[in-house]
Scaffold this active site. Structure first.
Site, short mmCIF file in Angstrom:
data_model
loop_
_atom_site.label_atom_id
_atom_site.label_comp_id
_atom_site.label_asym_id
_atom_site.label_seq_id
_atom_site.Cartn_x
_atom_site.Cartn_y
_atom_site.Cartn_z
N TYR A 79 0.81 -1.21 0.00
CA TYR A 79 0.00 0.00 0.00
C TYR A 79 0.85 1.27 0.00
CZ TYR A 79 -4.29 -2.66 0.84
OH TYR A 79 -5.36 -3.52 0.70
N ALA B 8 11.37 3.47 12.50
CA ALA B 8 10.46 4.28 13.31
C ALA B 8 10.23 3.71 14.70
CB ALA B 8 9.12 4.43 12.59
N SER C 29 2.94 4.06 6.73
CA SER C 29 2.60 2.74 6.18
C SER C 29 3.50 1.70 6.84
CB SER C 29 2.79 2.73 4.66
OG SER C 29 2.46 1.48 4.11
N LEU D 72 -2.48 3.67 7.99
CA LEU D 72 -3.23 2.51 7.50
C LEU D 72 -3.60 1.60 8.67
CD1 LEU D 72 -1.05 1.73 4.38
CD2 LEU D 72 -3.43 2.47 4.34
N TYR E 269 -6.69 -1.66 10.01
CA TYR E 269 -7.30 -2.91 9.55
C TYR E 269 -8.51 -3.21 10.43
CZ TYR E 269 -7.61 -7.88 8.18
OH TYR E 269 -8.04 -9.10 7.72
N TYR F 296 -4.90 -13.18 13.32
CA TYR F 296 -4.22 -11.88 13.34
C TYR F 296 -3.91 -11.57 14.80
CZ TYR F 296 -3.28 -7.06 11.76
OH TYR F 296 -2.70 -5.85 11.44
N LEU G 122 -4.69 -7.48 1.18
CA LEU G 122 -3.93 -7.33 -0.06
C LEU G 122 -2.83 -8.38 -0.10
CD1 LEU G 122 -3.26 -5.49 -2.62
CD2 LEU G 122 -1.57 -4.40 -1.13
N ARG H 117 3.82 -8.58 0.03
CA ARG H 117 4.84 -9.47 0.60
C ARG H 117 4.76 -9.49 2.11
NH1 ARG H 117 7.75 -6.76 -3.57
NH2 ARG H 117 8.17 -8.16 -5.32
#
Length: 391
Positions: free
Chosen positions: A107, A165, A211, A261, A263, A273, A311, A314
């Protein structure tokens, strides 16, 4: 996109009893016409020239009306070759920093392309261990096919910065990381140092994109997640956004925008998850609202997050169940199609543009509508229901 002429609208006003000194009955006609003289805009391109809309021209011939009956009819223009007026996403003159671009598959890359197509200058922050591979791929043309913009030109990345980060400043970096061979050859990659480098190189930015997400124990159920694994997920996936905005907002121009972003696992149970990642996404969404208030009041910067559907990136494949989630979404979402990274990129471009100038503190869903569903309609329990299915 086919171009069509703007219809003219003619309003005929009939005045049955209009009195003058000569007691004459008159009929007046109001002709509202809108003329646009602008170049055809069919695509967002980094080199497009978008002309301004000409001022609205109106001609009026009205008598002094005592009572009236209005008849309205739309007249289609004769020349359909004229451009259809639109609302362009124009980011020319804007500079964007996208944190978390390490390849051409996720993304972050799609958002970079969409911003570039709208005219923004692109700076990226790449995780230090992947920096050399990413820069080498750019130089050697391995990304040229995926760099193509709608006009056929290639997205240009003005500068790539090494970034981790997880660390706010050099004092936070543990010794074993400093001496790790994957970090050798790179310097000034903490959030504070990158923000300072961008300020030194360019002075300011207008758009900040987060991201980034990582959970070292993402494949573990929450009940089996360690404290260190949980806190690592929070640090890399949610606090990293707080840190980025904290250090970059002083160099963001008023009217700027920040986007992250998230989810649907932040608010719904997604088995598989784990590792605290669902908690990290919930924190990210909560932080989005608080940061929208604080950054908006103090710096006039908007803060939003995009809740994107699954999506085949990778990074997502590393979780191990991404294909199953995509199949589930296709079977159960209102729109039965696979989500593309470009659809998320386009939404980010809109949120970063003046067209979204009143949108802040929002979670914007780009997931084919899956977030609206309360049940999985592919369950055998619903097999006797007349559920609409895709063609």
């Amino acid at each position: 996109m086919a171009a069509t002429a703007t219809p003219g609208v003619f309003m005929t006003t009939t005045n049955p009893c209009i009195y003058s000194s000569r007691k004459r009955i008159t009929t007046s006609t109001a002709n509202f016409s809108t003329q646009y003289k602008e170049a055809s805009l069919t695509r967002l391109t980094s080199s497009s020239h978008i002309s301004s809309r000409q001022p609205l021209f109106q001609s009026f011939r009205l008598g002094h009306v005592k009572s009236q009956k209005i008849i309205t009819r739309a007249m289609s223009g004769a020349d359909e070759s004229k451009p259809l007026p639109g609302l362009p996403i124009d980011l020319r003159g804007k500079r964007a920093f996208i944190a978390g671009v390490s390849d051409d598959n996720g993304y972050g890359w799609a958002i970079s392309k969409a911003l570039a197509a709208a005219g923004a200058e692109i700076l990226v922050g790449t995780w230090v261990p992947t920096l050399n591979i990413f820069e080498s791929s750019l130089r050697r043309g391995k990304f040229d096919e995926s760099r193509k913009l709608p006009d056929g030109s290639l997205m240009e990345v003005t500068k790539v910065y090494p970034l981790d980060a997880v660390y706010d400043n050099p004092e936070d970096v543990p010794e074993d990381v400093k001496t790790n061979k994957r970090y050798s050859g790179s310097s000034k990659w903490t959030v504070q140092e990158v923000a300072e480098a961008v300020k030194q190189d360019f002075g300011s930015i207008d758009i900040l994109v987060h991201s980034l997400a990582n959970g070292p124990e993402v494949t573990k159920p929450l009940l089996e997640t360690s404290r260190n694994g949980y806190l690592a997920a929070i640090s890399a996936s949610s606090y990293s956004f707080v840190s980025l905005l904290k250090h970059f907002v002083p160099i963001m121009n008023p009217g700027g925008a920040s986007i992250s972003l998230t989810y649907i696992a932040s608010e719904r149970i997604i088995p598989g998850y784990g590792g605290g990642m669902s908690s990290a996404k919930a924190a990210l969404e909560s932080d989005t609202r608080v940061l929208a208030f604080e950054a908006g009041r103090k710096h006039k910067v908007r803060v939003n997050t995009i809740s994107a559907g699954p999506l085949r990136s990778r990074a997502a494949k590393a979780i191990g169940f991404i294909d199953m989630m995509i199949d589930y979404s296709s079977a159960n979402a209102p729109l039965q199609k696979e989500l593309s990274a470009e659809e998320v990129g386009n939404t980010a471009a809109f949120l970063a543009s003046p067209l979204a100038s009143a949108i802040t503190g929002a979670v914007v869903y780009v997931d084919n509508g899956l977030n609206a569903m309360g049940v999985g309609v592919d369950s055998p329990i619903f097999e006797n229901l007349d559920i609409p299915k895709g063609n």
